[in-house]
Design a protein around this motif. Structure first.
Motif, PDB file in Angstrom:
ATOM      1  N   VAL A 148       0.856  -1.181   0.000  1.00  0.00           N
ATOM      2  CA  VAL A 148       0.000   0.000   0.000  1.00  0.00           C
ATOM      3  C   VAL A 148       0.895   1.234   0.000  1.00  0.00           C
ATOM      4  O   VAL A 148       1.718   1.410   0.898  1.00  0.00           O
ATOM      5  CB  VAL A 148      -0.931   0.028   1.230  1.00  0.00           C
ATOM      6  N   VAL A 149       0.740   2.067  -1.003  1.00  0.00           N
ATOM      7  CA  VAL A 149       1.513   3.305  -1.109  1.00  0.00           C
ATOM      8  C   VAL A 149       0.590   4.462  -0.757  1.00  0.00           C
ATOM      9  O   VAL A 149      -0.457   4.657  -1.389  1.00  0.00           O
ATOM     10  CB  VAL A 149       2.087   3.490  -2.527  1.00  0.00           C
ATOM     11  N   LEU A 150       0.955   5.228   0.270  1.00  0.00           N
ATOM     12  CA  LEU A 150       0.167   6.364   0.727  1.00  0.00           C
ATOM     13  C   LEU A 150       0.914   7.646   0.381  1.00  0.00           C
ATOM     14  O   LEU A 150       1.981   7.919   0.946  1.00  0.00           O
ATOM     15  CB  LEU A 150      -0.053   6.283   2.241  1.00  0.00           C
ATOM     16  N   ARG A 151       0.374   8.406  -0.542  1.00  0.00           N
ATOM     17  CA  ARG A 151       1.020   9.645  -0.970  1.00  0.00           C
ATOM     18  C   ARG A 151       0.340  10.838  -0.302  1.00  0.00           C
ATOM     19  O   ARG A 151      -0.890  10.945  -0.309  1.00  0.00           O
ATOM     20  CB  ARG A 151       0.960   9.788  -2.491  1.00  0.00           C
ATOM     21  N   SER A 152       1.124  11.713   0.258  1.00  0.00           N
ATOM     22  CA  SER A 152       0.597  12.899   0.905  1.00  0.00           C
ATOM     23  C   SER A 152       0.306  13.963  -0.142  1.00  0.00           C
ATOM     24  O   SER A 152       1.224  14.493  -0.778  1.00  0.00           O
ATOM     25  CB  SER A 152       1.592  13.432   1.942  1.00  0.00           C
ATOM     26  N   VAL A 153      -0.997  14.272  -0.306  1.00  0.00           N
ATOM     27  CA  VAL A 153      -1.428  15.279  -1.280  1.00  0.00           C
ATOM     28  C   VAL A 153      -2.476  16.148  -0.576  1.00  0.00           C
ATOM     29  O   VAL A 153      -3.676  15.866  -0.647  1.00  0.00           O
ATOM     30  CB  VAL A 153      -2.022  14.624  -2.548  1.00  0.00           C
ATOM     31  N   PRO A 154      -2.046  17.192   0.139  1.00  0.00           N
ATOM     32  CA  PRO A 154      -2.987  17.983   0.937  1.00  0.00           C
ATOM     33  C   PRO A 154      -4.093  18.650   0.131  1.00  0.00           C
ATOM     34  O   PRO A 154      -5.209  18.812   0.629  1.00  0.00           O
ATOM     35  CB  PRO A 154      -2.082  19.036   1.603  1.00  0.00           C
ATOM     36  N   ASP A 155      -3.815  19.034  -1.108  1.00  0.00           N
ATOM     37  CA  ASP A 155      -4.788  19.772  -1.908  1.00  0.00           C
ATOM     38  C   ASP A 155      -5.794  18.822  -2.562  1.00  0.00           C
ATOM     39  O   ASP A 155      -5.423  17.900  -3.290  1.00  0.00           O
ATOM     40  CB  ASP A 155      -4.064  20.586  -2.982  1.00  0.00           C
ATOM     41  N   ALA A 156      -7.090  19.065  -2.300  1.00  0.00           N
ATOM     42  CA  ALA A 156      -8.136  18.189  -2.826  1.00  0.00           C
ATOM     43  C   ALA A 156      -8.183  18.219  -4.348  1.00  0.00           C
ATOM     44  O   ALA A 156      -8.416  17.187  -5.000  1.00  0.00           O
ATOM     45  CB  ALA A 156      -9.493  18.585  -2.242  1.00  0.00           C
ATOM     46  N   ASP A 157      -7.994  19.396  -4.936  1.00  0.00           N
ATOM     47  CA  ASP A 157      -8.016  19.491  -6.400  1.00  0.00           C
ATOM     48  C   ASP A 157      -6.907  18.643  -7.016  1.00  0.00           C
ATOM     49  O   ASP A 157      -7.105  17.986  -8.040  1.00  0.00           O
ATOM     50  CB  ASP A 157      -7.844  20.943  -6.839  1.00  0.00           C
ATOM     51  N   ALA A 158      -5.725  18.651  -6.382  1.00  0.00           N
ATOM     52  CA  ALA A 158      -4.615  17.852  -6.893  1.00  0.00           C
ATOM     53  C   ALA A 158      -4.923  16.366  -6.790  1.00  0.00           C
ATOM     54  O   ALA A 158      -4.580  15.585  -7.694  1.00  0.00           O
ATOM     55  CB  ALA A 158      -3.335  18.189  -6.125  1.00  0.00           C
ATOM     56  N   ARG A 159      -5.583  15.952  -5.701  1.00  0.00           N
ATOM     57  CA  ARG A 159      -5.955  14.532  -5.573  1.00  0.00           C
ATOM     58  C   ARG A 159      -6.929  14.129  -6.683  1.00  0.00           C
ATOM     59  O   ARG A 159      -6.817  13.033  -7.258  1.00  0.00           O
ATOM     60  CB  ARG A 159      -6.570  14.257  -4.194  1.00  0.00           C
ATOM     61  N   ALA A 160      -7.865  15.025  -6.995  1.00  0.00           N
ATOM     62  CA  ALA A 160      -8.814  14.725  -8.064  1.00  0.00           C
ATOM     63  C   ALA A 160      -8.112  14.580  -9.409  1.00  0.00           C
ATOM     64  O   ALA A 160      -8.410  13.662 -10.189  1.00  0.00           O
ATOM     65  CB  ALA A 160      -9.876  15.830  -8.130  1.00  0.00           C
ATOM     66  N   GLN A 161      -7.174  15.470  -9.696  1.00  0.00           N
ATOM     67  CA  GLN A 161      -6.455  15.386 -10.962  1.00  0.00           C
ATOM     68  C   GLN A 161      -5.619  14.112 -11.039  1.00  0.00           C
ATOM     69  O   GLN A 161      -5.497  13.502 -12.104  1.00  0.00           O
ATOM     70  CB  GLN A 161      -5.547  16.622 -11.117  1.00  0.00           C
TER      71      GLN A 161
END
Length: 527
Positions: A223-236
């Motif tokens: 399981v790879v957990l990437r820290s992406v605080p910005d919701a828009d970036a997670r959506a992209q």
């Protein structure tokens, strides 16, 4: 649709059009691997700080763990590290737990009763500054009669004790004295869960299945957990196929559902949002003003417009998921009439005033949380119609804590909802020496509420206990200290990886990729 989400959804629409709505490439060709984007920072894996305290964690296990039937009711709690159900004394004040034999931590050491006792003592130790310490204050002491037996002695009978047995257990040697926030366990966790930490960087944590786990290695081996605080970036990233799943705000998640092979999963929770009012404030501290704000707020409108229907209106932290729930009383009183009777009159600018004080206050929210920002703005819009000026301010939690007592706070709660005690006590009871900075930050006090909550902690009779909690809710409704808005349905977006997964579980305040469809990754199987 507000500008932020309009822009994001427009951008996604362009991306979809360009791709012909084709399914993006998977995040990884490794069928045993799942890549997830999380809003939080990696490196906060310490159970003394609350990580895994609800019995759901890939790294740790508690004495008990929740088992989901569906997300509409409280889950059943079953033995995990315990070998069997706890034994409870006739007076309800002694709980004896027998441990499974032969359980190993990730470092190879054997679990024993000393490890369990050390975990509970560390939470209670003031030097730890544990944010969950008040949840465990009913425990007077913990004994270890033998290496596989733990005995909890309580101050009073506690029917909510099973939920306190969900705490994640680490080796006693790793539970060093001092602040939990700087413990080595934050970045070097050692538990008994089905996964162990293989690598940790500033932006990514990699978990790998523990081949020695007593239940065998999971089918999802990495399981790879990437820290992406910005919701828009997670959506992209989801649209680009860079990750297999993420938690997203409701309206953003709705915009992705069904696009490019992505699925929206909405999970019910006990995670509430409320405006915590400062009791020392000249307007927000006025009992008439607090009642008026509760009457004036349009909770259904907030759920529909801000949460896209992914939530439920609530008037207190005790929701209808609990048998102790008391429906709020119906009233024909109008908010404007209450304020008028209390002496609040419109000023030249339409804002109410009394004796030189204006009906205005600042509502703080964590700037990184788009849902709280939207709720705060919508609440301010509604209160403007009442003649109350609410200034919305976003800051970091450190900045907000510096202004506790001065500003209202868009608060979240429900950290451990599997007992109604923790759902209500930290928020509605007067602050105690064990209270964290965000436990009842407005310093709400009502002796009737305190008495009912304390009495509920001291009886083993379920009927009496339910009565006390309903009494607390009635007393609170008469003189509220917050404006409770809604419980959230947590929204997640994921792509089909070909796995069969268990039903979701009623979730606490904590969410993200430890929860939602991934709350029990070790149980995922391929069809």
């Amino acid at each position: 649709m507000r500008p932020l989400y309009a822009a994001v959804c427009a951008g996604l629409a362009v991306a979809l059009a360009a791709s012909g709505c084709a399914t993006p490439a998977p995040a990884s060709e490794n069928t045993g691997q799942i890549v997830l984007a999380d809003a939080g920072d990696p490196g906060e894996f310490n159970p003394v700080s609350g990580y895994g305290s609800t019995g759901v964690s890939p790294l740790y296990e508690g004495l008990l763990r929740p088992v989901a039937a569906d997300d509409s009711t409280l889950p059943r709690l079953e033995p995990a590290l315990a070998a069997q159900e706890p034994e409870v004394s006739a007076d309800g004040r002694t709980w004896t737990v027998r441990l499974r034999d032969g359980v190993h931590f990730h470092d190879g050491s054997l679990l024993d009763s000393g490890d369990v006792a050390a975990a509970y003592r560390a939470v209670a130790d003031p030097r730890s500054a544990s944010p969950i310490a008040s949840d465990y204050s009913p425990i007077a002491r913990v004994d270890t009669p033998d290496p596989l037996t733990v005995r909890f002695h309580l101050h009073a009978p506690d029917p909510g004790m099973p939920a306190r047995l969900l705490l994640g257990i680490a080796p006693a040697e790793a539970l060093t004295p001092g602040p939990a926030s700087v413990s080595a366990l934050n970045s070097a966790p050692v538990g008994t869960g089905p996964y162990r930490l293989a690598r940790l960087t500033a932006g990514e944590a990699v978990l790998e299945s523990d081949p020695g786990h007593r239940d065998g290695p999971p089918e999802v081996t990495r399981v790879v957990l990437r820290s992406v605080p910005d919701a828009d970036a997670r959506a992209q990233m989801l649209m680009a196929g860079e990750v297999d799943g993420a938690a997203l705000p409701p309206r953003l998640a709705e915009g992705l559902a069904g696009r490019g092979g992505l699925e929206l999963v909405s999970v019910a929770s006990a995670d509430w949002r409320a405006v915590a009012l400062p009791m020392s404030h000249p307007f927000a501290g006025d009992p008439a003003a607090r009642r008026a704000l509760n009457l004036a707020v349009d909770r259904d409108g907030l759920v529909d417009r801000v949460l896209s229907g992914h939530g439920r209106p609530v008037a207190s932290p005790i929701t209808d998921a609990y048998p102790e729930y008391e429906p709020p009383p119906l009233t024909g009183v109008r908010a404007a009439d209450l304020l008028r009777e209390a002496g609040w009159r419109p000023g030249a600018d339409g804002v109410l005033a009394r004796d030189g004080a204006r009906a205005e206050f600042t509502l703080a929210y964590p700037a990184a949380d788009p849902v709280r920002r939207e709720l705060a703005s919508a609440f301010a819009d509604q209160m403007r119609e009442l003649g109350v000026a609410v200034t919305v301010w976003g800051g970091s939690w450190d900045q907000i804590e510096q202004r506790i007592g001065e500003v209202a706070i868009l608060l979240g709660g429900g950290d451990n909802p599997y007992t109604v005690d923790t759902q209500a006590y930290r928020t509605l009871h007067s602050r105690t020496s064990a209270s964290g900075p965000l436990d009842n930050p407005g310093d709400y006090r009502d002796p009737r509420v305190d008495a009912a909550l304390d009495a509920a902690r001291s009886t083993a009779d379920p009927g009496e206990r339910t009565g006390y909690y309903r009494e607390a809710q009635r007393a609170y409704a008469d003189a509220p200290g917050h404006v409770f808005l809604a419980t959230l349905d947590h929204t997640y977006v994921l792509r089909d990886t070909g796995h069969t997964r268990p039903a979701p579980i009623l979730e606490p305040h904590a969410h993200g990729v430890t929860w939602g469809p991934w709350w029990s990754l070790a149980s995922w199987t391929r069809e």
